[in-house]
Design a protein around this motif. Structure first.
Motif, PDB file in Angstrom:
ATOM      1  N   ILE A  50     -45.141 -38.752 -56.614  1.00 34.81           N
ATOM      2  CA  ILE A  50     -46.561 -39.158 -56.428  1.00 34.81           C
ATOM      3  C   ILE A  50     -46.637 -39.938 -55.132  1.00 34.81           C
ATOM      4  O   ILE A  50     -47.493 -39.811 -54.449  1.00 34.81           O
ATOM      5  N   GLU A  51     -45.648 -41.011 -55.156  1.00 36.20           N
ATOM      6  CA  GLU A  51     -46.016 -41.859 -53.791  1.00 36.20           C
ATOM      7  C   GLU A  51     -45.602 -41.018 -52.452  1.00 36.20           C
ATOM      8  O   GLU A  51     -46.325 -41.350 -51.541  1.00 36.20           O
ATOM      9  N   THR A  75     -46.006 -35.471 -64.249  1.00 36.78           N
ATOM     10  CA  THR A  75     -46.015 -35.497 -62.764  1.00 36.78           C
ATOM     11  C   THR A  75     -47.036 -34.568 -62.271  1.00 36.78           C
ATOM     12  O   THR A  75     -48.074 -34.968 -61.365  1.00 36.78           O
ATOM     13  N   CYS A  76     -47.038 -33.264 -62.599  1.00 37.51           N
ATOM     14  CA  CYS A  76     -48.156 -32.303 -62.152  1.00 37.51           C
ATOM     15  C   CYS A  76     -49.552 -32.438 -62.611  1.00 37.51           C
ATOM     16  O   CYS A  76     -50.267 -32.410 -61.871  1.00 37.51           O
ATOM     17  N   ARG A  77     -49.646 -33.042 -63.646  1.00 31.61           N
ATOM     18  CA  ARG A  77     -50.986 -33.221 -64.464  1.00 31.61           C
ATOM     19  C   ARG A  77     -51.538 -34.419 -63.372  1.00 31.61           C
ATOM     20  O   ARG A  77     -52.722 -34.181 -63.155  1.00 31.61           O
ATOM     21  N   ARG A  78     -50.778 -35.507 -63.152  1.00 28.66           N
ATOM     22  CA  ARG A  78     -51.374 -36.447 -62.184  1.00 28.66           C
ATOM     23  C   ARG A  78     -51.746 -35.992 -60.847  1.00 28.66           C
ATOM     24  O   ARG A  78     -52.822 -36.310 -60.283  1.00 28.66           O
ATOM     25  N   LEU A  79     -50.815 -35.131 -60.288  1.00 29.44           N
ATOM     26  CA  LEU A  79     -51.125 -34.625 -58.881  1.00 29.44           C
ATOM     27  C   LEU A  79     -52.497 -33.904 -58.860  1.00 29.44           C
ATOM     28  O   LEU A  79     -53.213 -33.895 -58.130  1.00 29.44           O
ATOM     29  N   GLN A  81     -54.929 -34.255 -60.900  1.00 27.04           N
ATOM     30  CA  GLN A  81     -56.154 -35.156 -61.150  1.00 27.04           C
ATOM     31  C   GLN A  81     -56.580 -36.042 -59.832  1.00 27.04           C
ATOM     32  O   GLN A  81     -57.516 -36.398 -59.955  1.00 27.04           O
ATOM     33  N   ASN A  82     -55.685 -35.876 -58.886  1.00 27.45           N
ATOM     34  CA  ASN A  82     -56.009 -36.600 -57.689  1.00 27.45           C
ATOM     35  C   ASN A  82     -56.417 -35.784 -56.607  1.00 27.45           C
ATOM     36  O   ASN A  82     -56.106 -34.659 -56.473  1.00 27.45           O
ATOM     37  N   GLU A  83     -57.752 -35.951 -56.376  1.00 27.12           N
ATOM     38  CA  GLU A  83     -58.381 -35.210 -55.340  1.00 27.12           C
ATOM     39  C   GLU A  83     -57.779 -35.049 -54.090  1.00 27.12           C
ATOM     40  O   GLU A  83     -57.686 -33.929 -53.538  1.00 27.12           O
ATOM     41  N   ALA A  84     -57.111 -35.836 -53.532  1.00 29.66           N
ATOM     42  CA  ALA A  84     -56.040 -35.759 -52.359  1.00 29.66           C
ATOM     43  C   ALA A  84     -54.981 -34.517 -52.515  1.00 29.66           C
ATOM     44  O   ALA A  84     -54.525 -34.324 -51.324  1.00 29.66           O
ATOM     45  N   SER A  85     -54.519 -34.472 -53.749  1.00 30.83           N
ATOM     46  CA  SER A  85     -53.474 -33.574 -53.796  1.00 30.83           C
ATOM     47  C   SER A  85     -53.604 -32.328 -54.868  1.00 30.83           C
ATOM     48  O   SER A  85     -52.714 -31.635 -54.989  1.00 30.83           O
ATOM     49  N   VAL A 108     -50.983 -27.291 -67.067  1.00 29.61           N
ATOM     50  CA  VAL A 108     -51.089 -28.447 -66.129  1.00 29.61           C
ATOM     51  C   VAL A 108     -51.097 -28.139 -64.762  1.00 29.61           C
ATOM     52  O   VAL A 108     -51.763 -29.376 -64.024  1.00 29.61           O
ATOM     53  N   GLY A 109     -51.341 -27.081 -64.236  1.00 30.81           N
ATOM     54  CA  GLY A 109     -51.650 -26.684 -62.922  1.00 30.81           C
ATOM     55  C   GLY A 109     -50.752 -25.931 -61.807  1.00 30.81           C
ATOM     56  O   GLY A 109     -51.060 -25.788 -60.643  1.00 30.81           O
TER      57      GLY A 109
END
Length: 390
Positions: A50-51, A75-79, A81-85, A108-109
């Motif tokens: 993520i970083e 990890t994929c779920r959080r990526l 959810q982030n507009e940038a990624s 999850v994407g």
């Protein structure tokens, strides 16, 4: 060659993030991808991934599922959810082959799934495919944005044109009304002068009054024709099925005095129904039939209106036995204010055929003339046909 070089440069600039806690996997895949010109980044955990994504924004992510701490699914779920990624394609790498695990990955994407032990050729092929698909999606998104901007811009332009047309229509109405009133007054008072004081005027005086009255009437006719011409672009309405036989019958009724005075005969073939504006089509046929009567020779006018199916829709013709037109003037007669005869010979403003041309072209057709001096004329034009219901 230039295109190929540009493509190679674009591919070399693409970066891929590999996320795996096993060094051997990282080394094998990294070597294969770097050999094909990709820039490879690595991360050994979900948090590190993520970083790295926030800093480098790679073009694609190869993500292991089973990792210590944060697993690949989270990890994929959080990526995502982030507009940038959220738009970065993710391909899962895992030894998990159960259907539920694959479904969870897609949920999850992820865009794809490769199983361990990894086949490097398969991994490279899937990476290449999804990078190409991602590029196409981004290109399509950019085109859609541009299209939306163009639609918005055209909508604003259309609204501005509507306002402008409304203003022009109002201006044309006011101008025609305000100009015709004084002209009517001039003509009326000159006629009163002739009636009351005609006995006191000599021949020249009466002739001068006649000239003035005639000039005022011609100016009124010119204003009316200009107003009709200007309304073609401002007074638009949706086309509807129009029976041309009824239009021609109405035109005959409007021209009944000219028909009676000239002894004209009007004949018609079988006439179809077309898509159009009834008011404009009446102007079209009235002008063409009226011209056929006006520009007559010694014999009584014979006018025939006909139509036949063509590739362009319906092909109409209005033929006569009049004085005809020399080929050199075929294009000139459709120009605004263009006259081939003096006013003493034939009255008119020089707007009628220009009006016909504008009406036909506004209906998606074209108009032309076939003629020779002394042998009459045939005006031909096309109009759209009514489509049969499906």
């Amino acid at each position: 060659m230039a295109t190929s070089a540009a493509s190679d440069t674009e591919e070399a600039a693409r970066s891929i993030l590999i996320v795996d806690d096993v060094s051997a996997n990282l080394q094998v895949i990294t070597g294969q991808l770097e050999a094909r010109g990709y820039v490879v980044l690595v991360a050994r955990s979900g948090q590190e991934a993520i970083e790295r994504v926030a800093f480098a924004h790679p073009d694609l992510i190869l993500l292991d599922v089973v990792m210590p701490g944060m697993d690949g699914f989270e990890t994929c779920r959080r990526l995502k959810q982030n507009e940038a990624s959220c738009d970065i394609p993710v391909i899962f790498m895992t030894a998990l082959t159960a259907t539920d695990d694959k479904i969870e990955g897609f949920r999850v994407g992820a865009v794809d799934y490769v199983t361990k032990p990894l086949n490097t050729e398969e991994v490279v092929a899937r990476v290449t495919t999804h990078l190409a698909l991602c590029a196409l999606r981004r290109q399509l998104a950019a085109q859609n944005r541009q299209l939306r901007e163009e639609i918005a811009s055209r909508g604003q332009l259309h609204a501005a044109l509507q306002r402008s047309n409304a203003q022009l229509e109002q201006l044309a109405y006011v101008a025609s009304h305000d100009m015709q009133e004084p002209l009517r007054m001039v003509a009326s008072y000159l006629q009163l002068v002739a009636q009351r004081y005609g006995s006191r005027l000599d021949a020249d005086g009466l002739e001068f009054i006649g000239y003035a009255v005639d000039g005022a009437k011609r100016m009124q006719a010119l204003i009316n024709d200009l107003l009709a011409f200007s309304r073609l672009s401002t007074k638009t309405r949706p086309f509807e099925p129009i029976a041309i036989a009824q239009i021609v019958a109405t035109a005959e009724f409007q021209l009944q005095m000219a028909i009676k005075d000239s002894g004209a005969s009007i004949t018609k073939g079988e006439l179809p129904t077309v898509l159009g504006d009834s008011t404009q089509l009446l102007q079209l046929f009235q002008n063409l039939v009226g011209n056929a009567i006006k520009f007559r020779g010694d014999a009584a006018p014979r006018v025939h209106v006909a139509a036949q199916a063509s590739e362009e829709g319906w092909l109409f013709s209005v033929s006569d036995n009049g004085i005809g037109i020399a080929p050199a003037y075929f294009e000139h007669i459709f120009v605004l204010f263009k006259r081939l005869h003096g006013r003493k010979d034939y009255a008119g403003t020089g707007i009628g055929l220009a009006l016909c041309k504008s009406i036909v072209e506004g209906h998606g057709g074209r108009i032309w003339v076939e003629s020779s001096p002394g042998r009459g004329s045939i005006f031909r034009f096309t109009l759209p046909r009514v489509k049969a219901p499906t």
